[in-house]
Design an enzyme around this catalytic site. Structure first.
Site, short mmCIF file in Angstrom:
data_model
loop_
_atom_site.label_atom_id
_atom_site.label_comp_id
_atom_site.label_asym_id
_atom_site.label_seq_id
_atom_site.Cartn_x
_atom_site.Cartn_y
_atom_site.Cartn_z
CE1 TYR A 1 -9.89 2.92 7.80
CE2 TYR A 1 -10.09 5.10 8.78
CZ TYR A 1 -9.32 4.11 8.22
OH TYR A 1 -7.95 4.32 8.06
NE ARG B 1 -10.37 16.26 7.85
CZ ARG B 1 -11.47 16.69 8.46
NH1 ARG B 1 -11.38 17.53 9.49
NH2 ARG B 1 -12.67 16.31 8.06
CE LYS C 1 -7.44 1.61 10.53
NZ LYS C 1 -6.22 0.86 10.22
N GLY D 1 0.83 -1.21 0.00
CA GLY D 1 0.00 0.00 0.00
C GLY D 1 0.86 1.26 0.00
N PRO E 1 -2.15 7.70 13.31
CG PRO E 1 -1.80 6.75 11.18
CD PRO E 1 -2.22 6.40 12.59
N GLY F 1 3.08 1.42 3.18
CA GLY F 1 4.02 0.29 3.15
C GLY F 1 5.14 0.50 2.13
P1 NAP Z 1 -3.62 1.48 0.99
O1 NAP Z 1 -2.67 2.21 0.10
O2 NAP Z 1 -5.04 1.39 0.59
O3 NAP Z 1 -3.04 0.00 1.16
C1 NAP Z 1 -3.79 -0.98 1.80
C2 NAP Z 1 -2.92 -2.19 1.98
O4 NAP Z 1 -3.67 -3.18 2.69
C3 NAP Z 1 -2.45 -2.83 0.65
O5 NAP Z 1 -1.13 -3.30 0.78
C4 NAP Z 1 -3.43 -4.01 0.51
O6 NAP Z 1 -2.85 -5.10 -0.20
C5 NAP Z 1 -3.60 -4.41 1.97
N1 NAP Z 1 -4.83 -5.19 2.16
C6 NAP Z 1 -6.11 -4.76 2.04
N2 NAP Z 1 -6.96 -5.79 2.24
C7 NAP Z 1 -6.19 -6.90 2.50
C8 NAP Z 1 -6.48 -8.25 2.76
N3 NAP Z 1 -7.72 -8.73 2.81
N4 NAP Z 1 -5.44 -9.10 2.96
C9 NAP Z 1 -4.15 -8.66 2.90
N5 NAP Z 1 -3.82 -7.38 2.66
C10 NAP Z 1 -4.83 -6.50 2.44
O7 NAP Z 1 -3.60 2.05 2.48
P2 NAP Z 1 -2.57 3.07 3.17
O8 NAP Z 1 -3.00 4.44 2.82
O9 NAP Z 1 -1.17 2.63 2.90
O10 NAP Z 1 -2.93 2.85 4.71
C11 NAP Z 1 -2.05 2.14 5.59
C12 NAP Z 1 -2.60 2.21 6.98
O11 NAP Z 1 -2.68 3.57 7.41
C13 NAP Z 1 -4.02 1.66 7.14
O12 NAP Z 1 -4.11 0.91 8.32
C14 NAP Z 1 -4.89 2.90 7.23
O13 NAP Z 1 -6.08 2.64 7.95
C15 NAP Z 1 -3.96 3.83 7.96
N6 NAP Z 1 -4.24 5.26 7.76
C16 NAP Z 1 -4.20 5.77 6.49
C17 NAP Z 1 -4.42 7.13 6.32
C18 NAP Z 1 -4.35 7.77 4.95
O14 NAP Z 1 -4.62 8.98 4.84
N7 NAP Z 1 -4.00 7.02 3.90
C19 NAP Z 1 -4.69 7.96 7.44
C20 NAP Z 1 -4.71 7.39 8.71
C21 NAP Z 1 -4.47 6.03 8.85
P3 NAP Z 1 -3.04 -5.23 -1.81
O15 NAP Z 1 -2.69 -3.91 -2.40
O16 NAP Z 1 -2.10 -6.30 -2.18
O17 NAP Z 1 -4.49 -5.59 -2.03
#
Ligand code: NAP
Length: 304
Positions: free
Chosen positions: A131, A202, A135, A12, A158, A15
């Site tokens: 959501y 924000r 969490k 993601g 975060p 990551g």
């Molecule tokens: P993202 O880009 O949507 O990536 C989601 C990741 O989760 C991908 O690697 C996806 O794998 C994996 N995933 C989803 N469903 C899955 C499943 N069933 N089994 C295995 N893997 C699965 O999300 P992100 O923005 O990097 O977010 C990372 C974390 O930060 C999350 O916990 C999110 O809640 C938290 N967060 C994000 C934000 C933001 O603004 N983005 C803000 C606060 C907190 P595939 O791609 O291989 O499907």
């Protein structure tokens, strides 16, 4: 301190940026292991034998997606989180650091910035209700496994994250990516429409700041506190758009539709984080926006 670290959600947005800092860790995707399938997860963990797990995987989306698919967000995130915590425990993983979100915080509070203890005080905003609750459940499960089962399972919280390699797909993206795309694609003199009123506040966290912080949290964050990771700046949507118009030198007319305003504010204190890290200089929004804008201009064809 940990020899073999597994990162869920490793493919993601967050990551991928963490991998640039810690390439020696293992980065898992949903095709390596579907976390909703606990038998498959148990098999995967038993084969890999990590001694620590950073849990980032989640069903994530912008305000429209999260508010229109609440049941799916609740089901998938709850299932993923329940499986990750319990299967890690069953295979003997002693350290699990999970990612929450400031979307967990109450919609309205009587004092800002909010602190870690406020996480569960009042319901989350309706736009990210399910959501937010999924969490919160992750926080509770980690806390009680740590209390009762002799493991170090905890979480960090975060704020909104932005930066290079985020999705710029308008159906899925969060505010900063969609703002950049809409403004870059608009002709000078045209109107660009944004949701809400522009007044919501924000804290936007630059993704590489979070990537830099996470390895320290894995080592040093040992309490049950859902440690807040958020920058100092807390700006209105209008202020952020004005900053970006200056950076991009675009001359467009900004219009607010009034719909999908979201939570008015959820600013949260980074004091405990700074105490733990011995201080931290967050990337200011001007610099982070410029880097993200440059990345988008260089990569936009690939993202469309
Ligand atoms: P993202 O880009 O949507 O990536 C989601 C990741 O989760 C991908 O690697 C996806 O794998 C994996 N995933 C989803 N469903 C899955 C499943 N069933 N089994 C295995 N893997 C699965 O999300 P992100 O923005 O990097 O977010 C990372 C974390 O930060 C999350 O916990 C999110 O809640 C938290 N967060 C994000 C934000 C933001 O603004 N983005 C803000 C606060 C907190 P595939 O791609 O291989 O499907």
């Amino acid at each position: 301190m940990y020899n073999k670290v597994l990162v869920t959600g490793g493919t993601g947005f967050v990551g991928r940026r963490l991998k640039k800092i810690k390439p020696e860790w293992t980065y898992m995707s949903s095709s390596d292991c579907d976390l909703t399938n606990k038998e498959r997860l148990q098999e995967y963990l038993s084969d890999l034998k990590p001694d620590a797990v950073v849990h980032l995987a989640a069903r994530v989306g912008g305000i429209k997606e999260a508010s229109e698919n609440q049941s799916e967000f609740y089901y998938l995130n709850t299932l993923i989180n329940m499986n990750v915590v319990h299967e890690c425990y069953k295979v003997g993983v002693k350290r699990l650091l999970s990612c929450l979100s400031t979307c967990c915080f109450p919609d309205v509070f009587d004092r800002y910035p909010m602190i870690e203890d406020d996480l569960m005080k009042g319901e989350p905003a309706i736009t990210n209700y399910c959501y937010g609750y999924s969490k919160r459940n992750l926080f509770l499960q980690s806390k009680w496994y740590a209390k009762e089962k002799n493991v170090c399972y905890n979480a960090f919280t975060p704020s909104n994250i932005y930066g290079p390699e985020n999705t710029f797909d308008l159906d899925k993206s969060h505010f900063i990516s969609s703002m950049i795309r809409k403004i870059v694609e608009a002709d000078d003199g045209s109107e660009v429409v944004f949701w809400g009123t522009g007044n919501a506040l924000r804290q936007h966290l630059y993704v590489d700041d979070l990537a830099q912080i996470m390895p320290t949290l894995l080592e040093k964050h040992v309490s049950e506190m859902p440690l807040i990771v958020a920058p100092d700046e807390n700006l209105s949507i209008k202020q952020i758009i004005d900053k970006f118009l200056k950076i991009s030198q675009k001359d467009v007319k900004v219009v607010f539709s009034g719909v999908l305003e979201g939570q008015h504010r959820k600013d949260a204190s980074n004091k405990n984080l700074k105490d733990l890290m011995g201080g931290f200089n967050f990337t200011n929004l001007d610099d982070g926006l410029k880097t993200t804008y440059d990345w988008y201009c260089q990569n936009k064809e690939k993202d469309e």
